[in-house]
Design an enzyme around this catalytic site. Structure first.
Site, mmCIF file in Angstrom:
data_model
loop_
_atom_site.group_PDB
_atom_site.id
_atom_site.type_symbol
_atom_site.label_atom_id
_atom_site.label_comp_id
_atom_site.label_asym_id
_atom_site.label_seq_id
_atom_site.Cartn_x
_atom_site.Cartn_y
_atom_site.Cartn_z
ATOM 1 N N VAL A 10 -18.083 -10.104 -11.064
ATOM 2 C CA VAL A 10 -17.540 -9.373 -12.251
ATOM 3 C C VAL A 10 -15.874 -9.685 -11.880
ATOM 4 O O VAL A 10 -15.445 -9.567 -10.937
ATOM 5 C CB VAL A 10 -17.517 -7.734 -12.057
ATOM 6 C CG1 VAL A 10 -16.788 -7.259 -12.988
ATOM 7 C CG2 VAL A 10 -19.061 -7.663 -12.008
ATOM 8 N N GLU A 40 -8.579 -7.046 4.718
ATOM 9 C CA GLU A 40 -7.793 -8.064 3.990
ATOM 10 C C GLU A 40 -7.274 -8.935 4.962
ATOM 11 O O GLU A 40 -7.016 -10.432 4.928
ATOM 12 C CB GLU A 40 -6.798 -7.470 3.254
ATOM 13 C CG GLU A 40 -7.558 -7.182 1.758
ATOM 14 C CD GLU A 40 -6.748 -6.103 1.151
ATOM 15 O OE1 GLU A 40 -5.548 -5.867 1.443
ATOM 16 O OE2 GLU A 40 -7.191 -5.375 0.320
ATOM 17 N N GLN A 71 -7.627 -15.124 -12.230
ATOM 18 C CA GLN A 71 -8.580 -15.527 -11.078
ATOM 19 C C GLN A 71 -9.943 -16.463 -12.017
ATOM 20 O O GLN A 71 -10.425 -15.983 -12.929
ATOM 21 C CB GLN A 71 -9.185 -14.389 -10.310
ATOM 22 C CG GLN A 71 -8.213 -13.772 -9.465
ATOM 23 C CD GLN A 71 -8.590 -12.469 -8.896
ATOM 24 O OE1 GLN A 71 -9.462 -11.633 -9.589
ATOM 25 N NE2 GLN A 71 -8.320 -12.249 -7.765
ATOM 26 N N TYR A 72 -10.091 -17.491 -11.284
ATOM 27 C CA TYR A 72 -10.918 -18.470 -12.080
ATOM 28 C C TYR A 72 -11.880 -19.004 -10.969
ATOM 29 O O TYR A 72 -11.511 -19.303 -9.881
ATOM 30 C CB TYR A 72 -10.273 -19.590 -12.751
ATOM 31 C CG TYR A 72 -9.415 -19.056 -13.812
ATOM 32 C CD1 TYR A 72 -9.655 -18.978 -15.124
ATOM 33 C CD2 TYR A 72 -7.991 -19.342 -13.640
ATOM 34 C CE1 TYR A 72 -8.963 -18.460 -16.020
ATOM 35 C CE2 TYR A 72 -7.114 -19.206 -14.583
ATOM 36 C CZ TYR A 72 -7.404 -18.627 -15.816
ATOM 37 O OH TYR A 72 -6.585 -18.357 -16.769
ATOM 38 N N TYR A 102 0.892 -1.245 -0.063
ATOM 39 C CA TYR A 102 0.003 -0.052 -0.084
ATOM 40 C C TYR A 102 0.903 1.168 -0.120
ATOM 41 O O TYR A 102 0.549 2.211 -0.674
ATOM 42 C CB TYR A 102 -1.124 0.079 1.122
ATOM 43 C CG TYR A 102 -2.096 -0.717 0.844
ATOM 44 C CD1 TYR A 102 -3.209 -0.464 0.202
ATOM 45 C CD2 TYR A 102 -2.370 -2.269 1.375
ATOM 46 C CE1 TYR A 102 -4.401 -1.050 -0.006
ATOM 47 C CE2 TYR A 102 -3.509 -2.875 0.828
ATOM 48 C CZ TYR A 102 -4.626 -2.422 0.326
ATOM 49 O OH TYR A 102 -5.377 -3.330 -0.033
#
Length: 402
Positions: free
Chosen positions: A395, A140, A205-206, A98
């Site tokens: 999404v 997170e 990503q799947y 970050y």
């Protein structure tokens, strides 16, 4: 300690929201170029295809605009924060990333806008970014605590199965011989592979495409592009052509807040387009494995039978479970496609034709597919009286439903 902005600083950040609406993508494109030039190792964390297309810069610009516009009402960003933090955790984004992002983002604001931003406004943005970073890091941290494992873990491709002309399933088992972890239907994993032509690792990503079973994790990957309009997908092509049974792939723990609510007994409507069928297969498979008697309508759209993945599986699920119905739409029929066997309707999904089967006042609707497809289905459902709070979507890539 989370920074606290003064009323003047909040006003300054909010006042700059129109600036990001106008110049945000210019700033974020500059930001990515700047950050990668100074910290090239971070290219491993970002989808370079989305970088090349500019879609990732567009997404970041919209996110910054939304944050600035809602700086005095961060609760309005709850759903977006939830989605982003799950994506971050799946990509193994850590607190130390970050400050790097903040440094280069604020420097980019100065370098693009110049004298248009004064020192007081820049300081307000510095504190606002620090506030947002602490919020994201906190969420997170909880996701990492709850995760089945930390970081990337080696899995063996135990089985590879062609589902259609475009989609192939990969059955992944832990390389250490342990049992596969549990997850909620609708969740996804990140798979990382080295892409030689880019010289970096690339994550994708799947969605998981099976019910949790303790034996394997299954992902079903579409071979992207490869025509005159769309270049071949780097990682999808690598997986299809370069990863065979017995190969090792690196995988993160399941994440994602798009998940089937298994506590309910009300109807479920699963709506998918193309490869968006994968989380819906997980959801329906889980309901069947749970012995659920919930009414389920499985609504799917694709071009034709050649690209219709899980066609046989879906037919068997409907035949064996009277609470499950299907409505399959083919847009480009081929001579071998059989109405009532392979598909049910020609054309695009039309809820006017499914009023009794799939427009149910007490149902929950789960959408997955291309962004424009999901927006169209959401609009159609709302127009037919479905409460927007009952419509859930996943999404991937850039963008979000409005």
């Amino acid at each position: 300690m989370t920074p606290v902005l003064t009323a003047d600083q909040i006003s300054r950040v909010k006042a700059t929201a129109p600036v990001f609406a106008q110049h945000g993508t210019t700033i974020t494109k500059h930001f990515y170029r700047r950050m990668f030039a100074n910290r090239p190792e971070l290219r491993n964390l970002f989808n370079q295809t989305h970088q090349a297309s500019g879609s990732q810069a567009d997404t970041l610009a919209r996110a910054v605009y939304a944050y600035a516009a809602n700086i005095d009402n961060l609760g309005a960003l709850g759903a977006a924060v939830g989605r982003i933090t799950h994506k971050h955790a799946s990509l193994n984004i850590r607190p130390e990333h970050y400050p790097i992002v903040g440094e280069h983002l604020l420097a980019s604001v100065v370098e693009v806008l110049g004298d248009a931003v004064d020192a007081e406004t820049l300081e307000a943005w510095r504190l606002a970014y620090a506030q947002l970073a602490q919020l994201m890091i906190g969420v997170e941290a909880k996701l990492y605590e709850q995760a089945a494992w930390s970081g990337y873990r080696p899995f063996i491709v135990a089985r590879k199965e062609v589902e259609s002309d475009e989609i192939t399933s990969f059955y992944l088992t832990p390389a250490d011989g342990a049992a596969a972890c549990g997850y909620e239907p609708g969740q996804f994993v990140t798979v990382k592979r080295y892409v030689g032509e880019l010289g970096v690792d690339q994550p994708r990503q799947y969605s998981l495409s099976d019910a949790p079973n303790g034996q394997h994790l299954r992902i079903s990957v579409k071979r992207e592009g490869g025509n005159e309009q769309i270049p071949p997908g780097r990682l999808s092509t690598l997986l299809h052509d370069g990863v065979e049974e017995g190969a090792i792939v690196e995988v993160t723990a399941p994440m994602g807040d798009f998940r089937l609510d298994r506590t309910k007994t009300t109807p479920v409507v699963l709506v998918s387009g193309g490869v968006g069928i994968t989380p819906m297969v997980s959801m329906l498979s889980t309901l069947i494995a749970d012995g659920s008697t919930r009414r389920v309508a499985f609504v799917h759209a694709c071009r034709n039978g050649r690209v219709h993945a899980f066609k046989t599986w879906l037919g068997e699920a409907v035949a064996c479970h009277p609470n499950v119905t299907r409505a399959v739409f083919y847009e480009e029929l081929e001579a071998t496609d059989r109405e009532g066997v392979d598909y049910d309707y020609e054309g695009r999904i039309d809820f006017a034709r499914l009023a009794d089967q799939a427009v149910l006042p007490d149902a929950d609707y789960y959408l997955c597919g291309p962004l424009a497809f999901m927006q169209a289905q959401r609009d159609a459902l709302v127009a037919r009286g479905v409460d927007a709070s009952r419509i859930h979507s996943e999404v991937f890539g850039s963008g979000a439903l409005e």
